[in-house]
Enzyme design. Structure first.
Site, short mmCIF file in Angstrom:
data_model
loop_
_atom_site.label_atom_id
_atom_site.label_comp_id
_atom_site.label_asym_id
_atom_site.label_seq_id
_atom_site.Cartn_x
_atom_site.Cartn_y
_atom_site.Cartn_z
N ASP A 34 0.86 -1.19 0.00
CA ASP A 34 0.00 0.00 0.00
C ASP A 34 0.89 1.24 0.00
O ASP A 34 1.85 1.32 0.77
CB ASP A 34 -0.91 -0.03 1.24
CG ASP A 34 -2.06 0.96 1.12
OD1 ASP A 34 -1.81 2.17 0.91
OD2 ASP A 34 -3.22 0.52 1.25
N GLN A 40 -14.34 2.40 1.96
CA GLN A 40 -13.77 2.00 0.67
C GLN A 40 -13.51 3.23 -0.18
O GLN A 40 -14.39 4.08 -0.34
CB GLN A 40 -14.72 1.04 -0.07
CG GLN A 40 -14.10 0.46 -1.34
CD GLN A 40 -14.99 -0.58 -2.04
OE1 GLN A 40 -16.17 -0.73 -1.71
NE2 GLN A 40 -14.40 -1.29 -2.99
N ASN A 58 -12.95 -3.40 2.97
CA ASN A 58 -14.01 -2.39 3.04
C ASN A 58 -14.92 -2.45 1.82
O ASN A 58 -14.45 -2.54 0.70
CB ASN A 58 -13.38 -1.00 3.12
CG ASN A 58 -12.46 -0.83 4.32
OD1 ASN A 58 -12.75 -1.37 5.40
ND2 ASN A 58 -11.37 -0.11 4.15
N HIS A 70 -6.89 -5.83 2.91
CA HIS A 70 -5.74 -5.23 3.58
C HIS A 70 -5.15 -6.24 4.57
O HIS A 70 -5.89 -6.92 5.29
CB HIS A 70 -6.17 -4.01 4.41
CG HIS A 70 -6.70 -2.86 3.61
ND1 HIS A 70 -5.91 -1.80 3.23
CD2 HIS A 70 -7.94 -2.59 3.14
CE1 HIS A 70 -6.65 -0.92 2.56
NE2 HIS A 70 -7.89 -1.38 2.50
N HIS A 81 -10.36 -5.36 -2.55
CA HIS A 81 -9.01 -5.68 -2.08
C HIS A 81 -9.07 -6.01 -0.60
O HIS A 81 -9.95 -5.54 0.11
CB HIS A 81 -8.06 -4.52 -2.34
CG HIS A 81 -8.58 -3.21 -1.86
ND1 HIS A 81 -9.54 -2.49 -2.56
CD2 HIS A 81 -8.34 -2.51 -0.73
CE1 HIS A 81 -9.83 -1.39 -1.88
NE2 HIS A 81 -9.13 -1.37 -0.76
P1 AMP Z 1 -9.81 1.24 0.76
O1 AMP Z 1 -9.93 2.51 1.55
O2 AMP Z 1 -10.11 0.00 1.54
O3 AMP Z 1 -10.56 1.32 -0.55
O4 AMP Z 1 -8.26 1.11 0.45
C1 AMP Z 1 -7.66 1.63 -0.68
C2 AMP Z 1 -6.18 1.54 -0.41
O5 AMP Z 1 -5.48 1.59 -1.64
C3 AMP Z 1 -5.65 2.67 0.46
O6 AMP Z 1 -5.05 2.13 1.63
C4 AMP Z 1 -4.64 3.37 -0.44
O7 AMP Z 1 -3.53 3.82 0.26
C5 AMP Z 1 -4.28 2.28 -1.43
N1 AMP Z 1 -3.85 2.75 -2.72
C6 AMP Z 1 -4.44 3.69 -3.50
N2 AMP Z 1 -3.75 3.83 -4.65
C7 AMP Z 1 -2.73 2.96 -4.60
C8 AMP Z 1 -1.65 2.64 -5.49
N3 AMP Z 1 -1.50 3.26 -6.66
N4 AMP Z 1 -0.75 1.69 -5.11
C9 AMP Z 1 -0.90 1.07 -3.91
N5 AMP Z 1 -1.88 1.33 -3.03
C10 AMP Z 1 -2.78 2.26 -3.37
#
Ligand code: AMP
Ligand code: ZN
Length: 132
Positions: free
Chosen positions: A27, A90, A83, A98, A96
């Protein structure tokens, strides 16, 4: 979809694991060092759209990553978190999971205020069962 672009190699990422169905990447805005997200290669916006096969396999990948993280960081715990929907936090609408290393006294905030025990547990049970 940003994660589809990552999976297609159009946006760079740091992959820690990959198989036929999933890619696990670091992440970029981690809650802790070693925070990994596991992405199914087939786009599903959320858990409601996720095929059963991916749903069952993704927990095995989460277990693999969690075990590696525990060995790498000797963390005190690991959260596995997923999420669905803006209200649930989300922000990227490609499902995805975590995997977040946890340490005693860290500032990661995944929690809720526990409510009082509902008086109508049976009614709640029926509300959910009616939709299964
Ligand atoms: P969520 O809030 O569960 O949708 O999590 C989305 C996650 O994706 C967050 O923790 C972000 O930091 C991560 N994220 C967003 N863009 C990228 C990226 N380009 N590479 C890696 N992680 C990312
Ligand atoms: Zn996608």
């Amino acid at each position: 979809c940003i994660f589809c672009k990552i999976l297609a190699g159009e946006i760079p990422s740091t992959a820690v694991y990959e198989d036929d169905d999933f890619k696990a990447i670091l992440d970029v805005n981690p809650a802790a060092r070693g925070h990994v997200i596991i992405l199914p290669k087939n786009h599903a916006a959320n858990i409601y759209e996720l095929p059963d096969e991916d749903a069952s396999k993704i927990m095995i990948v989460a277990k693999k990553i969690a075990t590696a993280i525990e060995k790498a960081y000797h963390c005190d715990g690991v959260n596995i978190l997923q999420n669905n929907g803006e209200a649930a936090g989300q922000t990227v609408f490609h499902l995805h999971v975590h995997v977040i290393p946890r340490f005693k006294g860290d500032t990661v905030n995944i929690g809720w205020k526990q409510g009082d025990m509902p008086e109508d547990l049976d009614a709640i049970c029926k509300e959910i069962q009616a939709q299964l």
